[in-house]
Write an enzyme that holds these catalytic residues in place. Structure first.
Site, PDB file in Angstrom:
ATOM      1  N   ARG A 142       1.396  52.283  12.788  1.00  0.00           N
ATOM      2  CA  ARG A 142       2.039  52.093  11.483  1.00  0.00           C
ATOM      3  C   ARG A 142       3.531  51.863  11.652  1.00  0.00           C
ATOM      4  NH1 ARG A 142      -0.410  56.766   7.771  1.00  0.00           N
ATOM      5  NH2 ARG A 142      -0.743  57.601   9.855  1.00  0.00           N
ATOM      6  N   LYS A 154     -12.311  67.307  11.741  1.00  0.00           N
ATOM      7  CA  LYS A 154     -11.229  66.892  12.635  1.00  0.00           C
ATOM      8  C   LYS A 154     -11.231  67.841  13.821  1.00  0.00           C
ATOM      9  CE  LYS A 154      -7.902  65.027   9.336  1.00  0.00           C
ATOM     10  NZ  LYS A 154      -6.580  65.200   8.721  1.00  0.00           N
ATOM     11  N   VAL A 155     -10.922  67.330  14.969  1.00  0.00           N
ATOM     12  CA  VAL A 155     -10.984  68.183  16.159  1.00  0.00           C
ATOM     13  C   VAL A 155      -9.816  67.915  17.092  1.00  0.00           C
ATOM     14  CG1 VAL A 155     -12.298  68.586  18.294  1.00  0.00           C
ATOM     15  CG2 VAL A 155     -13.481  68.558  16.112  1.00  0.00           C
ATOM     16  N   TYR A 156      -9.264  68.991  17.620  1.00  0.00           N
ATOM     17  CA  TYR A 156      -8.257  68.903  18.676  1.00  0.00           C
ATOM     18  C   TYR A 156      -8.816  69.554  19.951  1.00  0.00           C
ATOM     19  CZ  TYR A 156      -4.594  67.332  15.492  1.00  0.00           C
ATOM     20  OH  TYR A 156      -3.847  66.591  14.615  1.00  0.00           O
ATOM     21  N   GLU A 157      -8.082  69.304  21.026  1.00  0.00           N
ATOM     22  CA  GLU A 157      -8.465  69.772  22.359  1.00  0.00           C
ATOM     23  C   GLU A 157      -9.162  71.139  22.390  1.00  0.00           C
ATOM     24  OE1 GLU A 157      -7.995  68.471  25.642  1.00  0.00           O
ATOM     25  OE2 GLU A 157      -9.091  70.278  26.163  1.00  0.00           O
ATOM     26  N   ASP A 184      -9.703  66.355  25.433  1.00  0.00           N
ATOM     27  CA  ASP A 184      -9.026  65.092  25.116  1.00  0.00           C
ATOM     28  C   ASP A 184      -9.127  64.089  26.264  1.00  0.00           C
ATOM     29  OD1 ASP A 184      -8.199  65.616  22.557  1.00  0.00           O
ATOM     30  OD2 ASP A 184      -6.304  66.496  23.152  1.00  0.00           O
ATOM     31  N   GLY A 190     -22.777  80.264  44.473  1.00  0.00           N
ATOM     32  CA  GLY A 190     -23.516  81.282  45.219  1.00  0.00           C
ATOM     33  C   GLY A 190     -23.436  81.138  46.729  1.00  0.00           C
ATOM     34  N   GLY A 191     -23.588  79.916  47.221  1.00  0.00           N
ATOM     35  CA  GLY A 191     -23.574  79.701  48.671  1.00  0.00           C
ATOM     36  C   GLY A 191     -22.177  79.725  49.249  1.00  0.00           C
ATOM     37  N   ARG A 199     -12.915  53.880   5.649  1.00  0.00           N
ATOM     38  CA  ARG A 199     -12.054  53.901   4.457  1.00  0.00           C
ATOM     39  C   ARG A 199     -11.038  52.768   4.506  1.00  0.00           C
ATOM     40  NH1 ARG A 199     -12.501  59.445   5.221  1.00  0.00           N
ATOM     41  NH2 ARG A 199     -10.526  59.684   6.332  1.00  0.00           N
ATOM     42  N   GLN A 217      -4.094  62.088  21.982  1.00  0.00           N
ATOM     43  CA  GLN A 217      -4.350  62.108  23.428  1.00  0.00           C
ATOM     44  C   GLN A 217      -5.676  61.492  23.882  1.00  0.00           C
ATOM     45  OE1 GLN A 217      -4.790  65.241  27.159  1.00  0.00           O
ATOM     46  NE2 GLN A 217      -3.861  66.011  25.292  1.00  0.00           N
ATOM     47  N   THR A 244      -2.414  48.750   7.908  1.00  0.00           N
ATOM     48  CA  THR A 244      -3.791  48.270   7.696  1.00  0.00           C
ATOM     49  C   THR A 244      -4.316  48.643   6.313  1.00  0.00           C
ATOM     50  OG1 THR A 244      -4.634  50.259   8.741  1.00  0.00           O
ATOM     51  CG2 THR A 244      -4.332  48.323  10.144  1.00  0.00           C
TER      52      THR A 244
HETATM   53  N1  CAO Z   1      -1.889  51.589   8.809  1.00  0.00           N
HETATM   54  C1  CAO Z   1      -2.235  52.304   7.729  1.00  0.00           C
HETATM   55  N2  CAO Z   1      -2.885  53.471   7.800  1.00  0.00           N
HETATM   56  C2  CAO Z   1      -3.168  53.944   9.014  1.00  0.00           C
HETATM   57  C3  CAO Z   1      -2.837  53.249  10.190  1.00  0.00           C
HETATM   58  C4  CAO Z   1      -2.163  52.020  10.050  1.00  0.00           C
HETATM   59  N3  CAO Z   1      -1.792  51.288  11.101  1.00  0.00           N
HETATM   60  N4  CAO Z   1      -3.246  53.977  11.250  1.00  0.00           N
HETATM   61  C5  CAO Z   1      -3.825  55.083  10.757  1.00  0.00           C
HETATM   62  N5  CAO Z   1      -3.790  55.080   9.418  1.00  0.00           N
HETATM   63  C6  CAO Z   1      -4.303  56.083   8.504  1.00  0.00           C
HETATM   64  C7  CAO Z   1      -5.795  56.257   8.593  1.00  0.00           C
HETATM   65  O1  CAO Z   1      -6.432  55.220   7.919  1.00  0.00           O
HETATM   66  C8  CAO Z   1      -5.964  57.615   7.950  1.00  0.00           C
HETATM   67  O2  CAO Z   1      -5.948  57.459   6.553  1.00  0.00           O
HETATM   68  P1  CAO Z   1      -7.026  58.135   5.534  1.00  0.00           P
HETATM   69  O3  CAO Z   1      -7.091  59.560   5.907  1.00  0.00           O
HETATM   70  O4  CAO Z   1      -6.399  57.885   4.206  1.00  0.00           O
HETATM   71  O5  CAO Z   1      -8.314  57.467   5.729  1.00  0.00           O
HETATM   72  C9  CAO Z   1      -4.672  58.331   8.285  1.00  0.00           C
HETATM   73  O6  CAO Z   1      -3.820  57.341   8.868  1.00  0.00           O
HETATM   74  C10 CAO Z   1      -4.727  59.483   9.253  1.00  0.00           C
HETATM   75  O7  CAO Z   1      -5.709  59.348  10.237  1.00  0.00           O
HETATM   76  P2  CAO Z   1      -6.387  60.649  10.856  1.00  0.00           P
HETATM   77  O8  CAO Z   1      -7.098  61.404   9.802  1.00  0.00           O
HETATM   78  O9  CAO Z   1      -7.164  60.235  12.048  1.00  0.00           O
HETATM   79  O10 CAO Z   1      -5.102  61.470  11.383  1.00  0.00           O
HETATM   80  P3  CAO Z   1      -4.789  63.039  11.275  1.00  0.00           P
HETATM   81  O11 CAO Z   1      -3.423  63.171  11.855  1.00  0.00           O
HETATM   82  O12 CAO Z   1      -4.979  63.605   9.937  1.00  0.00           O
HETATM   83  O13 CAO Z   1      -5.869  63.713  12.246  1.00  0.00           O
HETATM   84  C11 CAO Z   1      -6.985  64.086  14.344  1.00  0.00           C
HETATM   85  C12 CAO Z   1      -5.681  63.707  13.626  1.00  0.00           C
HETATM   86  C13 CAO Z   1      -6.750  63.914  15.825  1.00  0.00           C
HETATM   87  C14 CAO Z   1      -7.346  65.553  14.038  1.00  0.00           C
HETATM   88  C15 CAO Z   1      -8.114  63.163  13.869  1.00  0.00           C
HETATM   89  O14 CAO Z   1      -7.710  61.835  14.030  1.00  0.00           O
HETATM   90  C16 CAO Z   1      -9.433  63.388  14.608  1.00  0.00           C
HETATM   91  O15 CAO Z   1     -10.152  64.357  14.392  1.00  0.00           O
HETATM   92  N6  CAO Z   1      -9.803  62.435  15.464  1.00  0.00           N
HETATM   93  C17 CAO Z   1     -11.058  62.440  16.175  1.00  0.00           C
HETATM   94  C18 CAO Z   1     -11.096  63.456  17.278  1.00  0.00           C
HETATM   95  C19 CAO Z   1      -9.982  63.280  18.245  1.00  0.00           C
HETATM   96  O16 CAO Z   1      -9.769  62.255  18.857  1.00  0.00           O
HETATM   97  N7  CAO Z   1      -9.279  64.384  18.463  1.00  0.00           N
HETATM   98  C20 CAO Z   1      -8.349  64.450  19.574  1.00  0.00           C
HETATM   99  C21 CAO Z   1      -7.000  64.203  19.209  1.00  0.00           C
HETATM  100  S1  CAO Z   1      -6.027  64.437  20.621  1.00  0.00           S
HETATM  101  O17 CAO Z   1      -5.749  66.036  20.633  1.00  0.00           O
END
Ligand code: CAO
Length: 415
Positions: A38, A136-139, A168, A247-248, A104, A17, A74
């Site tokens: 992907r 890693k972080v979600y909403e 998000d 307050g106001g 990575r 998101q 990628t």
């Molecule tokens: N081709 C090949 N690999 C790909 C790719 C592509 N086109 N697109 C993504 N990938 C791979 C990444 O390289 C990654 O691989 P590695 O872990 O081996 O390096 C893998 O996909 C997964 O990516 P990710 O770790 O970002 O995804 P996740 O589902 O495990 O985590 C999330 C999701 C949201 C927790 C994490 O991306 C995050 O913390 N993001 C930053 C904060 C953020 O935006 N959070 C809000 C999300 S919306 O609620």
């Protein structure tokens, strides 16, 4: 009509998101947003919370309008080369992978700079540098860590997260501003730069008034516009303020006619100081205009609970819309508690393009929230989200690949 960001190309490496909110806004302002996904999988939200089998979910479609989709693996050496040519031809790379994922993949800031020194690399991360930077972080994690949850809800209940996606979508908005600002600075410097919007920071920015209150509390020990005043206790940290406003202009949510069966038959009522006399007249309490307990904003603060209880006796005799109608005639600030159903059916929001009906080849018609930011010289036309890889051939051709090369890369699993 031309669009504000016409000519800007965005390599959209975002998912879920926060990042997609940002790139959707840029697309609405006219940027060419190329979403890299992907093959066979795509953005995970395509299949999350599906309401129609095999159709891209509303979660995905409502966050990815006006974009093009290309599939690239990628991690495949040949796919990596395709991504490199995209990096060379785009102005901005936007990503919100988990910390370290882009590195990575081999696309460090240094490598991207080698490929394209003008490239702006914009990232959403959960946290900025510090103890949690690798998380890693979600909403809701962001809402909790950014101060929103501890200050939302009622004093006698646990912390509460908001339905507004301030972690998000809020951070996506922050990032979009950072990107446009970096593009502006690039006009002068000719250089790209890194743009970081951390979700904790974005939430905290939106909770700025609560950090204000923390310092007021530490200095004075009391906050008179909070429901804890005058009978409750204040602790060391800003407490949850229920539905109180400033307050106001103290406010509260009050029942309206039909509240017993309709969970949204409520109105937000603000006792704005300049219209206090009008409020007293409307609710049938003219004697409160000059009463020493109620005549000034300061005098009213210890009595807010009684005041709102009395006003509620009046609002309960009206529907929220009847109450709105009457209160607006007296310039008394108020707002109906609108359900999502009511908002979806609101004709004025449709007229302004804030709610838009979009047609999708697989799922058919659906509603979405259009661009909330209206530019008079750059109107937004909301177009449907792309199918997975719908534009791979088109974009590859623009990058200079021949049909044969595209076929070979496909057979290698690179795209
Ligand atoms: N081709 C090949 N690999 C790909 C790719 C592509 N086109 N697109 C993504 N990938 C791979 C990444 O390289 C990654 O691989 P590695 O872990 O081996 O390096 C893998 O996909 C997964 O990516 P990710 O770790 O970002 O995804 P996740 O589902 O495990 O985590 C999330 C999701 C949201 C927790 C994490 O991306 C995050 O913390 N993001 C930053 C904060 C953020 O935006 N959070 C809000 C999300 S919306 O609620």
């Amino acid at each position: 009509m031309s669009k504000a960001l016409a000519g800007v190309r965005i390599l959209d490496f975002t998912h879920v998101q926060s990042g997609p909110t940002c790139t959707q806004l840029l697309a609405w302002f006219g940027a060419d947003v190329i979403k890299v996904e992907r093959a066979g999988i795509g953005d995970i939200t395509r299949e999350q919370l599906r309401d129609i089998p095999d159709a891209d979910s509303l979660y995905f479609t409502m966050l990815n309008h006006n974009k093009r989709s290309v599939t690239i693996d990628t991690k495949n050496p040949e796919g990596k080369k395709v991504l490199e040519s995209l990096v060379k031809s785009c102005d901005v790379l936007v990503e919100n992978f988990a910390p370290g994922a882009l590195d990575r993949m081999g696309f460090t800031w240094e490598r991207i700079q080698e490929l394209n020194p003008k490239m702006i690399v914009a990232s959403v991360k959960g946290f900025g540098p510090g103890p949690y930077e690798d998380c890693k972080v979600y909403e809701n994690v962001a809402q909790c860590a950014g101060g929103a949850a501890s200050t939302t809800g009622f004093d006698d209940g646990p912390p509460v997260v908001s339905g507004a996606q301030i972690g998000d979508s809020g951070t996506g908005l922050h990032l979009a501003l950072g990107i446009v600002t970096a593009l502006y600075q690039r006009n002068a410097t000719g250089r790209g730069q890194k743009v970081l919007a951390a979700m904790q920071d974005g939430v905290l920015n939106l909770c700025r008034v609560k950090l204000r209150d923390q310092q007021r509390l530490e200095r004075t020990g009391v906050m008179k516009e909070y429901p804890q005043y005058p009978n409750g206790e204040f602790g060391e940290a800003v407490p949850r303020a229920g539905n109180a406003s400033g307050g106001g202009q103290p406010g509260w949510i009050l029942k309206c006619k039909g509240w017993e069966t309709d969970p949204n038959a409520y109105i937000y009522f603000i006792t704005q100081a300049p219209v206090w006399g009008e409020i007293c007249k409307v609710i049938g309490k003219p004697e409160w205009i000059d009463h020493p307990n109620f005549s000034t904003a300061a005098a009213r603060l210890p009595h807010l609970k009684d005041i709102f209880a009395e006003i509620e006796q009046w609002t309960m005799t009206k529907t929220k819309f009847e109450a709105m109608e009457i209160l607006n005639q007296h310039d008394i600030p108020c707002g109906p508690i609108l359900s999502m159903k009511e908002i979806a059916e609101d004709t004025s929001l449709r007229k302004t393009g804030t709610i838009v009906e979009v047609d999708h080849p697989v799922r058919g018609k659906y509603l979405t929230v259009g661009n909330p930011i209206k530019l008079s010289d750059s109107p937004t036309d909301v177009t449907r989200s792309p199918l997975l890889g719908e534009h791979t051939d088109e974009v590859m051709t623009e990058l200079g690949y021949t049909a044969d090369q595209i076929a070979t890369l496909r057979s290698l699993g690179a795209i």
